[in-house]
Design a protein around this motif. Structure first.
Motif, PDB file in Angstrom:
ATOM      1  N   TYR A 163       0.653  -1.338  -0.017  1.00 23.87           N
ATOM      2  CA  TYR A 163       0.045   0.006  -0.028  1.00 23.87           C
ATOM      3  C   TYR A 163       0.927   1.239  -0.010  1.00 23.87           C
ATOM      4  N   ILE A 164       1.942   1.376   0.683  1.00 22.89           N
ATOM      5  CA  ILE A 164       2.844   2.411   0.685  1.00 22.89           C
ATOM      6  C   ILE A 164       3.488   2.548  -0.713  1.00 22.89           C
ATOM      7  N   GLY A 165       3.790   1.634  -1.099  1.00 22.53           N
ATOM      8  CA  GLY A 165       4.518   1.591  -2.535  1.00 22.53           C
ATOM      9  C   GLY A 165       3.670   2.160  -3.628  1.00 22.53           C
ATOM     10  N   GLU A 166       2.291   1.729  -3.512  1.00 18.20           N
ATOM     11  CA  GLU A 166       1.226   2.024  -4.437  1.00 18.20           C
ATOM     12  C   GLU A 166       1.011   3.356  -4.318  1.00 18.20           C
ATOM     13  N   TYR A 167       1.005   3.834  -2.996  1.00 17.22           N
ATOM     14  CA  TYR A 167       0.940   5.386  -2.899  1.00 17.22           C
ATOM     15  C   TYR A 167       2.052   6.119  -3.399  1.00 17.22           C
ATOM     16  N   GLU A 184       8.804   7.672 -12.216  1.00 17.38           N
ATOM     17  CA  GLU A 184      10.048   7.705 -13.284  1.00 17.38           C
ATOM     18  C   GLU A 184      11.263   6.894 -12.566  1.00 17.38           C
ATOM     19  N   ILE A 185      11.278   6.823 -11.255  1.00 12.07           N
ATOM     20  CA  ILE A 185      12.351   6.086 -10.477  1.00 12.07           C
ATOM     21  C   ILE A 185      11.800   5.034  -9.656  1.00 12.07           C
ATOM     22  N   ALA A 186      10.708   4.422 -10.217  1.00 15.77           N
ATOM     23  CA  ALA A 186      10.131   3.246  -9.246  1.00 15.77           C
ATOM     24  C   ALA A 186      11.087   1.981  -9.499  1.00 15.77           C
ATOM     25  N   SER A 187      11.288   2.037 -10.738  1.00 18.54           N
ATOM     26  CA  SER A 187      12.186   0.446 -10.706  1.00 18.54           C
ATOM     27  C   SER A 187      13.614   0.451 -10.026  1.00 18.54           C
ATOM     28  N   LEU A 188      13.971   1.741 -10.134  1.00 24.12           N
ATOM     29  CA  LEU A 188      15.651   1.949  -9.573  1.00 24.12           C
ATOM     30  C   LEU A 188      15.325   1.703  -7.877  1.00 24.12           C
ATOM     31  N   VAL A 189      14.007   2.303  -7.579  1.00 30.02           N
ATOM     32  CA  VAL A 189      14.005   2.329  -6.063  1.00 30.02           C
ATOM     33  C   VAL A 189      13.638   0.981  -5.648  1.00 30.02           C
ATOM     34  N   GLY A 190      12.691   0.247  -6.292  1.00 32.66           N
ATOM     35  CA  GLY A 190      12.488  -1.094  -5.879  1.00 32.66           C
ATOM     36  C   GLY A 190      13.559  -2.077  -6.058  1.00 32.66           C
ATOM     37  N   GLY A 191      14.211  -1.858  -7.239  1.00 35.32           N
ATOM     38  CA  GLY A 191      15.440  -2.851  -7.572  1.00 35.32           C
ATOM     39  C   GLY A 191      16.624  -2.465  -6.314  1.00 35.32           C
ATOM     40  N   GLY A 192      16.667  -1.184  -6.124  1.00 34.99           N
ATOM     41  CA  GLY A 192      17.806  -1.014  -5.097  1.00 34.99           C
ATOM     42  C   GLY A 192      17.373  -1.489  -3.630  1.00 34.99           C
ATOM     43  N   MET A 193      15.997  -1.434  -3.297  1.00 32.92           N
ATOM     44  CA  MET A 193      15.575  -2.213  -2.118  1.00 32.92           C
ATOM     45  C   MET A 193      16.009  -3.454  -1.803  1.00 32.92           C
ATOM     46  N   LEU A 238       7.128  -2.922  -0.136  1.00 32.28           N
ATOM     47  CA  LEU A 238       6.927  -1.627  -0.929  1.00 32.28           C
ATOM     48  C   LEU A 238       7.557  -1.663  -2.418  1.00 32.28           C
ATOM     49  N   SER A 239       8.412  -2.543  -2.500  1.00 39.23           N
ATOM     50  CA  SER A 239       8.828  -2.819  -3.837  1.00 39.23           C
ATOM     51  C   SER A 239       7.900  -3.327  -4.968  1.00 39.23           C
ATOM     52  N   ALA A 293       2.397  -5.240  -8.303  1.00 37.58           N
ATOM     53  CA  ALA A 293       2.372  -6.585  -8.260  1.00 37.58           C
ATOM     54  C   ALA A 293       0.848  -7.029  -7.506  1.00 37.58           C
ATOM     55  N   ASP A 294       0.443  -8.198  -8.234  1.00 33.35           N
ATOM     56  CA  ASP A 294      -0.858  -8.748  -7.425  1.00 33.35           C
ATOM     57  C   ASP A 294      -0.639  -9.100  -5.893  1.00 33.35           C
ATOM     58  N   ARG A 295      -1.622  -7.918  -5.319  1.00 36.12           N
ATOM     59  CA  ARG A 295      -1.824  -8.174  -3.536  1.00 36.12           C
ATOM     60  C   ARG A 295      -1.893  -9.433  -3.048  1.00 36.12           C
ATOM     61  N   LEU A 296      -3.245  -9.697  -3.808  1.00 31.96           N
ATOM     62  CA  LEU A 296      -3.458 -10.997  -2.830  1.00 31.96           C
ATOM     63  C   LEU A 296      -2.908 -12.174  -3.077  1.00 31.96           C
ATOM     64  N   LEU A 297      -2.123 -12.572  -4.435  1.00 31.74           N
ATOM     65  CA  LEU A 297      -1.075 -13.507  -4.550  1.00 31.74           C
ATOM     66  C   LEU A 297       0.125 -13.214  -3.656  1.00 31.74           C
TER      67      LEU A 297
END
Length: 187
Positions: free
Chosen positions: A62-66, A73-82, A127-128, A134-138
């Protein structure tokens, strides 16, 4: 209706992440199992780990979706870095002595705190996943099942084998997360 079914790639990726994160629970389970806790404490610990492996990534998603609305623009960098940071941290942590954590595991509060701390890395992974939609329930089902099952496995191994396997399982989980993070960064 078919659009809501996750694709095979997402199922495989989430399964790998869930198992990698569950390796921490396996490791702690082995250490705790070596102390030969009562059956009731083992069941409680497994339930708590599974619970926190559901709640923590759900909060992270939920935090990541927000945040993804603001940092697309930098979501993949932040997620991959995390994921890289999380994987590296798991590998480094595997070389530390976890005896001081296990000493406090005799009480219900100790088991709760230990299961929560084992599940904290699921918050970061969630968060990533929120950044990547990603599918939340799964995700939470796989995380909860993986955390619970690997905890049970760890407790059983710990009661019968010893501590050598826990460290290697945590290293393997950390390496898997790191590799996934690198894939997100350069993929």
């Amino acid at each position: 209706m078919l659009e809501s079914i996750p694709d095979v790639g997402q199922i495989l990726t989430l399964t790998i992440i869930a198992i990698a994160l569950g390796m921490d629970a396996l490791s702690i389970g082995i250490g705790l199992g070596m102390k030969h806790p009562s059956f009731e404490k083992m069941v409680l610990f497994c339930i708590l780990v599974a619970f926190f492996h559901i709640v923590m990534p759900l909060c992270g998603i939920y935090i990541g979706e927000y945040l993804s609305v603001y940092i697309k623009e930098i979501a993949s960098l932040v997620g991959g870095g995390m994921l890289c940071f999380l994987g590296g941290n798991m590998v480094i942590h595997s070389f530390r002595n976890s005896e001081e954590v296990l000493i406090r595991s005799g009480t219900i509060m100790g088991l709760t705190m230990m299961s929560m701390s084992v599940s904290l890395d699921s918050l970061s992974a969630g968060l990533s996943m929120g950044l990547f939609s990603a599918d939340r329930l799964l995700a939470v089902i796989l995380f909860g099942l993986s955390g619970g099952i690997l905890t049970v496995l760890g407790l059983m191994i710990g009661k019968s084998m010893g501590s050598w396997m826990g460290r290697y399982g945590e290293i393997l989980g950390g390496v898997i997360l790191f590799v996934l993070g690198v894939t997100f960064l350069w993929g």
